[in-house]
Enzyme design. Structure first.
Site, short mmCIF file in Angstrom:
data_model
loop_
_atom_site.label_atom_id
_atom_site.label_comp_id
_atom_site.label_asym_id
_atom_site.label_seq_id
_atom_site.Cartn_x
_atom_site.Cartn_y
_atom_site.Cartn_z
N ASP A 205 37.83 -11.98 33.55
CA ASP A 205 37.16 -10.74 33.97
C ASP A 205 38.16 -9.95 34.83
O ASP A 205 38.39 -10.29 35.99
CB ASP A 205 35.90 -11.11 34.77
CG ASP A 205 35.25 -9.88 35.39
OD1 ASP A 205 35.79 -8.77 35.25
OD2 ASP A 205 34.19 -10.05 36.02
N GLN A 208 38.54 -6.00 38.44
CA GLN A 208 39.15 -5.61 39.71
C GLN A 208 40.67 -5.81 39.71
O GLN A 208 41.30 -5.63 40.75
CB GLN A 208 38.52 -6.39 40.88
CG GLN A 208 37.02 -6.22 41.02
CD GLN A 208 36.62 -4.81 41.46
OE1 GLN A 208 37.46 -3.99 41.86
NE2 GLN A 208 35.33 -4.51 41.39
N LYS A 231 36.40 1.94 36.64
CA LYS A 231 37.07 1.46 37.86
C LYS A 231 38.56 1.76 37.84
O LYS A 231 39.27 1.47 38.78
CB LYS A 231 36.86 -0.05 38.00
CG LYS A 231 35.41 -0.47 38.25
CD LYS A 231 35.32 -1.95 38.48
CE LYS A 231 33.94 -2.51 38.30
NZ LYS A 231 32.98 -2.10 39.30
N CYS A 374 26.64 -7.77 43.79
CA CYS A 374 26.39 -8.53 42.55
C CYS A 374 27.05 -9.90 42.58
O CYS A 374 27.49 -10.41 41.53
CB CYS A 374 26.82 -7.75 41.31
SG CYS A 374 25.92 -6.23 41.08
N1 C6P Z 1 31.53 -4.52 40.32
C1 C6P Z 1 31.25 -3.65 42.56
O1 C6P Z 1 30.84 -2.80 43.37
P1 C6P Z 1 30.47 -3.09 34.96
O2 C6P Z 1 29.17 -2.87 35.66
O3 C6P Z 1 30.26 -3.76 33.63
O4 C6P Z 1 31.32 -1.87 34.89
O5 C6P Z 1 31.32 -4.09 35.85
C2 C6P Z 1 30.77 -5.33 36.20
C3 C6P Z 1 31.72 -6.13 37.03
C4 C6P Z 1 32.23 -7.31 36.50
N2 C6P Z 1 33.13 -8.04 37.18
C5 C6P Z 1 33.58 -7.67 38.38
C6 C6P Z 1 34.59 -8.51 39.07
C7 C6P Z 1 33.10 -6.50 38.96
O6 C6P Z 1 33.57 -6.14 40.17
C8 C6P Z 1 32.14 -5.72 38.29
C9 C6P Z 1 31.57 -4.49 38.93
C10 C6P Z 1 31.08 -3.38 41.09
O7 C6P Z 1 31.80 -4.68 42.92
C11 C6P Z 1 29.69 -2.94 40.77
S1 C6P Z 1 28.49 -4.20 41.08
#
Ligand code: C6P
Length: 420
Positions: A205, A208, A231, A374
């Site tokens: 994943d 970040q 992001k 999350c």
């Molecule tokens: N974290 C945060 O504020 P999506 O929603 O599919 O674009 O990304 C999900 C996601 C998956 N893995 C990691 C490591 C993430 O950081 C995130 C998204 C945001 O930390 C929104 S909760």
């Protein structure tokens, strides 16, 4: 502490981000919620406008000029993403709505059709819910078992314990590259090497990491890698899955419909080649093209430059944050030069509720996130119901960190005087 004398990267690029030049509650906006979503440069905003003004048409369908222009731009964006992560083949990039959908694609397509009762999936206790819930679904449906890598004392990936979890039963390791809460950077190359010794597949994943550092899927040797466009300076509604070609070929389709087929009969169908097999229906065309523009923008600056500047900012952020009374910062400490962790800090300040901190900081124009980000299971491990989080990007300045720290100190003093 000494600050680099060269003109910081942020000063050179700030003019590219129109949204940053505004006031919130009468104060200049200081946007420190970049881990949630980044801001978008003019090049990306223009790409969306230009597409709808000049090229708007459906892709892969028509032979008219607009359709072939739209198709070229959409497929061009795939080439850009492929080269951004150093994929060997362009067909290894599948556009999805976001990283969450990309993980679900692997869960529903590969895992649901492959895993057997007793097979094991290794995750960490600090996964984002997007890299946890899909595997819970898989475990419930297939009888596979979830195992978890725990934290070391310095609150990072416990490699020794990870090795002890691996066995012939391990079929999948799905781990975050950079934690959105702890900021730790996982040794993904070494994780892949260990997992592959047992024949397990590895999903990374990269939500970040993709926005902040150079990525090389061939060097890491991961089986899949996912990220979200929003992001990394791109728009919402677009993300991608990288997968090794043979592996993607062997996986059944995820969603059925137009675009993903070769021949259709009333009772069965054959499927299109990669990557279209996994892109059912009209895709997010403008968003994919704008993600291509974002990748161009980041590449032009240089991901190594972005990473190096963010390390400098990290060193400064931690140096300043550590001076704030009652502060507890989660995750590993950066090295003196700011390396070794991501440019974000999740923290608590005594008994002050992180939501109260965030509300007060907003009055000073400073946007930070408060909550569980999350990562609820991780917060349980840390013994914190929620944390506040400041997360930086290459357009943030030292001065913005100063504004944030001053506002935070004031908030902590204020609550300290109330709670005694
Ligand atoms: N974290 C945060 O504020 P999506 O929603 O599919 O674009 O990304 C999900 C996601 C998956 N893995 C990691 C490591 C993430 O950081 C995130 C998204 C945001 O930390 C929104 S909760």
């Amino acid at each position: 502490m000494t600050i680099a004398t060269e003109k910081p990267l942020a000063i050179k690029v700030r003019a590219d981000f129109p949204i940053l030049h505004q006031e919130i509650h009468g104060k200049p906006l200081v946007y420190l919620d970049n881990a949630a979503t980044s801001q978008k440069p003019t090049a990306v905003l223009d790409a969306i406008q230009d597409y709808y003004r000049q090229d708007n048409s459906n892709v892969h369908r028509g032979v008219h000029t607009l359709s072939s222009r739209a198709t070229d731009a959409y497929e061009g964006a795939r080439d850009k993403v492929a080269s951004f992560v150093n994929a060997e083949y362009r067909q290894e990039i599948v556009f999805t709505r976001n990283a969450t959908e990309a993980i679900n694609l692997v869960a529903y397509s590969w895992a649901m059709s492959t895993l057997q009762p007793g097979d094991e999936i290794i995750l960490t206790v600090f996964e984002h819910h997007s890299n946890l819930i899909p595997w819970q679904f898989v475990a419930q449906r297939t009888g596979a078992v979830l195992k978890f890598v725990e934290l070391t004392e310095t609150e990072e990936f416990n490699f020794e314990q990870f090795k002890s979890l691996l066995s012939d039963k391990t079929k999948l390791v799905s781990v975050v590259h950079v934690s959105n809460t702890l900021g730790c950077i996982n040794p993904v190359k070494e994780i892949c090497a260990e997992a592959h010794r047992y024949g397990a597949r590895v999903l990374i994943d990269a939500c970040q990491s993709a926005p902040h550092m150079p990525l090389d899927v061939q060097g890491i040797d991961c089986d899949w890698l996912v990220a979200s466009g929003h992001k990394m300076c791109g728009p919402t509604g677009i993300g991608f899955l990288y997968g090794k070609l043979d592996l993607l070929r062997s996986m059944p389709p995820f969603l059925g419909g137009g675009e993903m087929i070769a021949d259709v009969f009333l009772d069965h169908a054959t499927y299109a080649d990669l990557p279209h097999k996994f892109e059912a229906g009209t895709p997010a065309i403008a968003e994919a093209i704008a993600l291509g523009a974002a990748v161009d923008y980041l590449t032009e600056i240089g991901m190594d430059k972005i990473h190096a500047y963010e390390e400098e900012l990290t060193a400064y952020l931690f140096h300043e944050l550590e001076q704030v009374p009652t502060i507890r910062i989660y995750g590993p400490k950066p090295k003196q030069d700011g390396s070794g962790r991501a440019a974000l800090a999740s923290f608590t300040a005594g008994d002050v509720h992180p939501h109260d901190l965030s509300t007060i900081l907003d009055q000073a124009g400073v946007a930070i996130r408060a909550g569980h980000h999350c990562t609820q299971p991780l917060h349980r491990v840390l013994g914190a119901q929620s944390t506040a989080r400041a997360s930086l990007y290459f357009y943030n300045t030292y001065e913005e960190i100063d504004v944030f720290i001053a506002a935070l100190k004031e908030a902590v003093d204020f609550f300290g005087s109330i709670f005694g």
